[in-house]
Design a protein around this motif. Sequence first.
Motif, short mmCIF file in Angstrom:
data_model
loop_
_atom_site.label_atom_id
_atom_site.label_comp_id
_atom_site.label_asym_id
_atom_site.label_seq_id
_atom_site.Cartn_x
_atom_site.Cartn_y
_atom_site.Cartn_z
N ALA A 102 38.98 3.08 19.69
CA ALA A 102 38.95 2.25 20.89
C ALA A 102 38.27 0.90 20.65
O ALA A 102 38.58 -0.09 21.31
N ALA A 103 37.35 0.85 19.71
CA ALA A 103 36.61 -0.39 19.46
C ALA A 103 37.34 -1.30 18.48
O ALA A 103 37.43 -2.50 18.69
N THR A 104 37.85 -0.73 17.41
CA THR A 104 38.44 -1.54 16.34
C THR A 104 39.96 -1.53 16.34
O THR A 104 40.58 -2.33 15.65
N LEU A 105 40.56 -0.56 17.06
CA LEU A 105 42.01 -0.34 17.07
C LEU A 105 42.54 0.08 15.71
O LEU A 105 43.76 0.06 15.50
N ALA A 106 41.66 0.48 14.82
CA ALA A 106 42.13 1.03 13.55
C ALA A 106 42.89 2.32 13.81
O ALA A 106 42.47 3.14 14.62
N GLY A 107 44.01 2.48 13.14
CA GLY A 107 44.87 3.62 13.41
C GLY A 107 44.96 4.59 12.25
O GLY A 107 44.96 4.18 11.10
N SER A 108 45.03 5.87 12.59
CA SER A 108 45.32 6.92 11.63
C SER A 108 46.59 7.59 12.09
O SER A 108 46.65 8.08 13.22
N TRP A 109 47.60 7.61 11.19
CA TRP A 109 48.94 8.04 11.56
C TRP A 109 49.29 9.38 10.92
O TRP A 109 48.93 9.65 9.77
N GLY A 110 50.05 10.17 11.66
CA GLY A 110 50.70 11.32 11.06
C GLY A 110 51.88 10.86 10.23
O GLY A 110 52.24 9.67 10.24
N GLN A 111 52.51 11.78 9.54
CA GLN A 111 53.62 11.41 8.66
C GLN A 111 54.91 11.20 9.43
O GLN A 111 55.87 10.61 8.91
N GLY A 112 54.94 11.67 10.66
CA GLY A 112 56.13 11.51 11.50
C GLY A 112 57.06 12.71 11.39
O GLY A 112 57.12 13.37 10.36
N THR A 113 57.78 12.95 12.47
CA THR A 113 58.80 14.00 12.47
C THR A 113 60.06 13.45 13.12
O THR A 113 60.00 12.81 14.19
N PHE A 114 61.20 13.67 12.49
CA PHE A 114 62.46 13.12 13.00
C PHE A 114 63.07 14.11 13.97
O PHE A 114 63.24 15.30 13.64
N VAL A 115 63.42 13.63 15.14
CA VAL A 115 64.03 14.45 16.18
C VAL A 115 65.40 13.87 16.52
O VAL A 115 65.52 12.67 16.80
N THR A 116 66.38 14.71 16.47
CA THR A 116 67.75 14.33 16.85
C THR A 116 68.09 14.95 18.19
O THR A 116 67.84 16.15 18.40
N VAL A 117 68.63 14.16 19.08
CA VAL A 117 69.12 14.67 20.36
C VAL A 117 70.65 14.66 20.29
O VAL A 117 71.28 13.60 20.22
N SER A 118 71.21 15.84 20.28
CA SER A 118 72.66 15.96 20.13
C SER A 118 73.11 17.32 20.63
O SER A 118 72.39 18.31 20.50
N SER A 119 74.30 17.35 21.17
CA SER A 119 74.86 18.63 21.59
C SER A 119 75.60 19.30 20.44
O SER A 119 76.07 20.44 20.59
#
Length: 119
Positions: A102-119
């Motif tokens: 909150a003070a520095t806005l330094a970020g720590s990120w996850g690796q991400g997960t890809f989500v597809t929305v499809s029928s």
Amino acid sequence: QVQLVESGPGLVKPSQTLPLTCTVSGGSIATDSYYWNWIRQPPGKELDWMGSITNCGSTYFSPPLERRTSISMDTSKNQFTLQLSSVTPEDTAVYYCVRFDAATLAGSWGQGTFVTVSS
């Protein structure tokens, strides 16, 4: 060093709700001074901030997504979750969980997960 790992379904059908969980290690989500966020990136597009939650449980949402988004936390599991309802193919994206100081806005990120929305 804090680590964040996203988990959830890789494929969701249109109109369903997408649930994603972020598991945090190396730091407590109950600690003050951090915002716990969900950010996504659709293919070929820019990063899109979705919303965040604080250790007190206060939530903030991107106005275009507010009606479809909820974020909660489980301090006993050191996790926070995203629920995105009424998904459409336009919600197809890599979803990241991110901790911002909150003070520095330094970020720590996850690796991400890809989500597809499809029928």
